[in-house]
Every structure is written in structure tokens, then in C-alpha cells.
Design an enzyme around this catalytic site. Structure first.
Site, PDB file in Angstrom:
ATOM      1  N   ASP A  16      32.486  44.978  34.662  1.00 61.90           N
ATOM      2  CA  ASP A  16      33.803  44.433  35.334  1.00 61.90           C
ATOM      3  C   ASP A  16      34.367  43.294  34.397  1.00 61.90           C
ATOM      4  O   ASP A  16      33.425  42.674  33.442  1.00 61.90           O
ATOM      5  CB  ASP A  16      33.081  43.519  36.542  1.00 61.90           C
ATOM      6  CG  ASP A  16      34.418  43.080  37.426  1.00 61.90           C
ATOM      7  OD1 ASP A  16      35.478  43.700  37.231  1.00 61.90           O
ATOM      8  OD2 ASP A  16      34.017  41.962  38.173  1.00 61.90           O
ATOM      9  N   SER A  17      35.455  43.041  34.651  1.00 63.16           N
ATOM     10  CA  SER A  17      36.175  42.071  33.549  1.00 63.16           C
ATOM     11  C   SER A  17      36.082  40.754  33.865  1.00 63.16           C
ATOM     12  O   SER A  17      36.494  40.209  32.902  1.00 63.16           O
ATOM     13  CB  SER A  17      37.960  42.533  33.785  1.00 63.16           C
ATOM     14  OG  SER A  17      38.262  42.228  35.146  1.00 63.16           O
ATOM     15  N   GLY A  18      35.629  40.025  34.843  1.00 65.54           N
ATOM     16  CA  GLY A  18      35.897  38.785  34.843  1.00 65.54           C
ATOM     17  C   GLY A  18      36.931  38.668  35.915  1.00 65.54           C
ATOM     18  O   GLY A  18      36.879  37.452  36.293  1.00 65.54           O
ATOM     19  N   GLY A  19      37.540  39.779  36.325  1.00 66.35           N
ATOM     20  CA  GLY A  19      38.626  39.341  37.427  1.00 66.35           C
ATOM     21  C   GLY A  19      37.794  38.796  38.597  1.00 66.35           C
ATOM     22  O   GLY A  19      38.623  37.866  39.336  1.00 66.35           O
ATOM     23  N   ASP A  72      42.071  41.418  36.363  1.00 71.34           N
ATOM     24  CA  ASP A  72      43.015  41.489  37.173  1.00 71.34           C
ATOM     25  C   ASP A  72      42.717  39.927  38.009  1.00 71.34           C
ATOM     26  O   ASP A  72      41.998  39.380  37.664  1.00 71.34           O
ATOM     27  CB  ASP A  72      42.742  42.394  38.333  1.00 71.34           C
ATOM     28  CG  ASP A  72      41.395  42.248  38.917  1.00 71.34           C
ATOM     29  OD1 ASP A  72      40.451  41.734  38.317  1.00 71.34           O
ATOM     30  OD2 ASP A  72      41.147  42.819  40.012  1.00 71.34           O
ATOM     31  N   GLN A 129      45.649  45.734  43.661  1.00 72.45           N
ATOM     32  CA  GLN A 129      45.809  44.540  44.122  1.00 72.45           C
ATOM     33  C   GLN A 129      46.914  44.759  45.571  1.00 72.45           C
ATOM     34  O   GLN A 129      47.105  46.123  46.097  1.00 72.45           O
ATOM     35  CB  GLN A 129      45.772  43.462  43.431  1.00 72.45           C
ATOM     36  CG  GLN A 129      44.598  43.299  42.562  1.00 72.45           C
ATOM     37  CD  GLN A 129      43.499  42.756  43.259  1.00 72.45           C
ATOM     38  OE1 GLN A 129      43.321  42.398  44.405  1.00 72.45           O
ATOM     39  NE2 GLN A 129      42.149  42.796  42.629  1.00 72.45           N
ATOM     40  N   GLY A 133      40.139  43.533  45.675  1.00 73.83           N
ATOM     41  CA  GLY A 133      40.694  42.532  46.463  1.00 73.83           C
ATOM     42  C   GLY A 133      40.276  42.799  47.958  1.00 73.83           C
ATOM     43  O   GLY A 133      40.642  42.286  48.855  1.00 73.83           O
ATOM     44  N   ASP A 190      30.070  49.718  44.091  1.00 76.38           N
ATOM     45  CA  ASP A 190      28.937  48.861  43.376  1.00 76.38           C
ATOM     46  C   ASP A 190      28.879  47.603  44.519  1.00 76.38           C
ATOM     47  O   ASP A 190      30.076  47.089  45.122  1.00 76.38           O
ATOM     48  CB  ASP A 190      29.360  48.294  42.218  1.00 76.38           C
ATOM     49  CG  ASP A 190      30.656  47.076  42.144  1.00 76.38           C
ATOM     50  OD1 ASP A 190      31.764  47.338  42.535  1.00 76.38           O
ATOM     51  OD2 ASP A 190      30.001  45.815  42.186  1.00 76.38           O
TER      52      ASP A 190
END
Length: 380
Positions: free
Chosen positions: A96-99, A150, A198, A225, A275
RNA sequence: GGGCAGAUGGCCGAGUGGUUAAAGGCGACAGACUGUAAAUCUGUUCUCUCACGAGUACGUAGGUUCGAACCCUACUCUGCCCA
């Protein structure tokens, strides 16, 4: 090396949109629908990689860009030759990106067009996460599937905010793709970027976002989201809407979901990948998901229940240890309890999606799901 | 035998005349947890009552006082010290 491919193997009939498929990556195949255990800092908490393979039957696990960037840092990860080598997990990894940390660490960050200024939850130090830096970090981590950077807006969000946020996520997505194209794979296998839909809880925004995301023709698409506090029915409604709007020949990943019944419902809506921290976190907190229903293992009622943890689950630990013993471990704060509960829950989640897959393949998903929902929701 | 200190709710422990059914901790009993700042967080925990409320309670017995866990007397028990 080979690109990430998705082979659609079966689709349920009638009103169900459930499907079974096969994702191929340079680290092996993933049979969908699939649940992916969350290993934020490169470790699925309390569970060894061997247990993930043998007991849980995990096919792919997650890591988190923000957490791995803070610790151990990209230098160590690069020195190791990527996360696969660092944590000795040779199957697929998704980062995951850290979004999501933009959302969950809301008190410690500031969002700008350029990116997000984060204050580390560890030492308070300041860091800028931009689409470019996040792609660079994920290059260094070396996951097979990497997520776009995101903004995950909270629920509820005002329409105007949700619209602006979505626009930002889309502009960031372009920069993510650009950066990825401008930088080479680091470890000799291909990394694939999944964009994220989103649009909060607004249908027109979600549709617009799906359209934009689909136009990128990525190897797979994610829905973000959701399950951020909105009612369950609303989550299903928007999952259905997005799943219908995203291409059917690419895997669809619903991020952060969810309970066993959430997963059954969303498989039904056409989701392929899930997940969630729930099986591990709730497991560590004494909540067991079993083939009989939900158990709070700390409750007194289990003190002298010498039946297996989960007689219906093929996992060895579920048969080998008793409920009374597991309760004792929890009450005594023995670390083994955390491990057993985590394995039980993950094994159950993987069993559940595996059974779903079987029933999709032999065209009995809908009736099976109906029966399973009642069992799985039950509080024991 | 003598001296000193102490006895508080399941346990530890604060409180030393009224706002004390009694802080806090532990234990016990429940609940929450959804792209992990979580082996975390929240609630309840004398008895009866759905509740309002009532009743009992700070070693035992008596006393002082409008009022006592808190002051006085005796007793019982515990710890330490001296014989």
C-alpha cells in the site's frame, strides 16, 4: 520478465457477479477471489512466513510504504535486495502506498498539491510523500503490485471536498504512472501499479473516478475510501457501483475490507482481492473467526470448553489446540495466544475465499453464500 | 511478659469529623476493533431494583458528636523490637 496477467476462469450466473480467476506474477500465481494478510512493516504480526504458507495458505501478503520507509528504510531494503529477500517471503507482495496513512494519521499530516507532509508517528520527524517519492520507495521495496498514492477522504465528507480530493488523487495517479515509466525495475522482475478509485459516497464522483481509473488500463484496479465508518449497506452499494464500472478482464481489489460477511457479499458483487487487518488485529484482541461463527475467546464460557479451536477448519492449529487452552493463553497474556488466534483467523479467511472460489467454479456460489452468511455472522 | 506500629471493598492501597458506596492499581466480567501509531481501547465490578431509590459497609464491642472509615475506651488479630 512476464507482465502481470489475469485470467478470468468463471463467473457466477444470475444476479451474482462473483468470479474466479488467476493472477500471474513474477513471484507466482494468485487464485482469486483472494484475501491478502496485512504485514504492515514486513511482518504479518505474530505469524511466521512458514506459518503463512503452511497453516494459513497465504498466496500474497501486504506491506506498507509509509511504515517500511520509516523502518527499516529504503537503504536497508535495497541492501537486502528488496522486501522479498529481506523478509524471506518468495510469493507475491503488494504494498500500500501510504494513502491510508493520509487518512489514519490525519492529525500528523498536511495535504498539498505537491504531496503530503507527514510527521513520523515514531519520532515526529517531517517527511514529504509525493507520488514520485512514493513510487521510488515502492521501487526500493520491490512489491509485485504497488498502489497509487491517493487521498482516502474520511466519512462523511462534504461533496466539494470529496470532489477536490478525487481530482487530487487522479492528478497524483498520472504522476505515479509517469514516475514508474521513468524508473526501471530494481530487482529483475516487473512491478505493476494499481490505481485507486475514490469519490467518497457520491455516485457521480465514484462513476467519474471509475471511468478515469479504467482509462489508465492498469493491470488491476482498486476501490478505496470505503469501510471508513459508513454504514455497511452503503459500503455494499458503492462497491457494487464501482465493481460494475471497472473492467471485468482486470482484477478488482477492494481495499481494507473486511469482516467475513463483508467479503462474501463483496465477492458476490465482483470483487477479486481483499485485505484487512481484522483477522490479525482482532485475533490479537481475542476475537476468533471460525467456521461456526464469531468467538470472544476471553469470555468465561470457554474456560472449560475442551473442543478444538475450530473443528471445521483444516488448519492444523485449529484442530490441535482447544478453546479452553487458547482462552487460558489469552487470560495469562501468553504470546502463543496471539500467534494461535492470528493463524486461526487468517486460515479461516483464506479457507473462506477458497471455498467461495470452489463454489464459483462449480456454479453453486449463491446458495452456498446464503448459508455461509448466517453461520459466519453468528456470535458464539 | 513489655514497647511500638497496623487492621479499609475479591486482592493491594489512598483517605484521618460532613461533598465517602469510599481515589488509584490489580483481578474479575463484558464490549469495540475494516488499505495496522492497536499484544490496543472502552465500560461494569457491595446487596436489592429496569430505573428512581433503598439497605448494608472501612477488625469486634461500646462511647463522644447534629454527624465517625476518620476522635476516645476495651478487646481480638497481625508485624517489628525488647525480655
Amino acid at each position: 520478465m512476464a507482465a502481470l496477467t489475469f485470467e478470468l476462469q468463471a463467473t457466477a450466473t444470475g444476479d451474482s457477479k462473483a468470479r474466479a480467476g488467476r493472477i500471474s506474477t513474477d513471484h507466482g500465481e494468485i487464485m482469486t477471489p483472494i484475501f491478502m494478510p496485512v504485514g504492515t512493516v514486513g511482518s504479518v504480526k505474530a505469524v511466521t512466513q512458514q506459518q503463512l504458507k503452511l497453516d494459513v495458505q497465504a498466496q500474497i501478503i501486504l506491506g506498507n510504504t509509509y511504515h517500511l520507509y520509516l523502518r527499516p528504510g529504503t537503504e536497508v531494503l535495497q541492501g537486502a535486495g528488496g522486501l522479498h529477500r529481506f523478509n524471506s517471503w518468495d510469493r507475491p507482495i503488494l504494498t500500500d502506498s501510504g494513502g491510508y496513512q493520509v487518512f489514519s494519521l490525519a492529525a500528523n499530516r498536511k495535504i498539498k498539491e505537491e504531496g503530503v507532509m507527514f510527521q513520523s508517528h515514531i519520532d515526529g520527524s517531517r517527511h514529504l510523500f509525493s507520488p514520485e517519492s512514493v513510487m521510488d520507495i515502492q521501487r526500493s521495496i520491490g512489491a509485485d503490485i504497488i498502489m497509487a498514492f491517493d487521498e482516502c477522504p474520511p466519512y462523511p465528507s462534504e461533496y466539494d471536498y470529496a470532489k477536490k480530493s478525487m481530482g487530487l488523487t487522479h492528478r497524483w495517479l498520472d504522476r505515479c504512472f509517469q514516475r514508474l515509466a521513468d524508473t526501471p525495475d530494481k530487482y529483475g522482475y516487473t512491478q505493476h501499479l494499481f490505481p485507486i478509485v475514490q469519490g467518497s459516497t457520491y455516485k457521480d464522483l465514484r462513476r467519474a473516478s471509475c471511468e478515469y481509473i479504467a482509462s489508465k488500463e492498469a493491470a488491476g484496479n482498486a476501490i478505496g475510501g470505503l469501510s471508513v465508518g459508513e454504514p455497511e449497506e452503503m459500503m455494499y452499494e458503492f462497491t457494487a457501483l464501482c465493481a460494475a464500472d471497472l473492467p471485468s478482464h482486470k482484477p478488482r481489489y477492494l481495499m481494507g475490507v473486511g469482516t467475513p460477511w463483508n467479503i462474501l457479499e463483496c465477492i458476490d458483487l465482483g470483487i477479486d482481492m481483499f485485505d484487512c487487518v481484522m483477522p490479525t488485529r482482532n485475533g490479537r484482541n481475542g476475537m476468533l473467526f471460525t467456521t461456526q461463527g464469531v468467538i470472544n475467546i476471553r469470555n468465561k464460557k470457554w474456560a472449560s470448553d475442551f473442543s478444538a479451536i475450530d473443528p471445521g477448519l483444516p488448519a492444523e492449529i485449529s484442530q490441535y489446540y482447544t478453546k479452553a487452552y487458547l482462552r487460558h493463553l489469552f487470560i495469562s497474556e501468553e504470546l502463543l495466544g496471539l500467534q494461535l488466534a492470528s493463524i486461526q483467523n487468517l486460515a479461516f479467511y483464506l479457507w473462506l475465499v477458497g471455498e467461495a472460489r470452489k463454489h464459483i467454479l462449480d456454479n453453486s456460489f449463491v446458495s452456498w453464500k446464503r448459508e455461509m452468511l448466517d453461520i459466519v455472522k453468528q456470535r458464539l
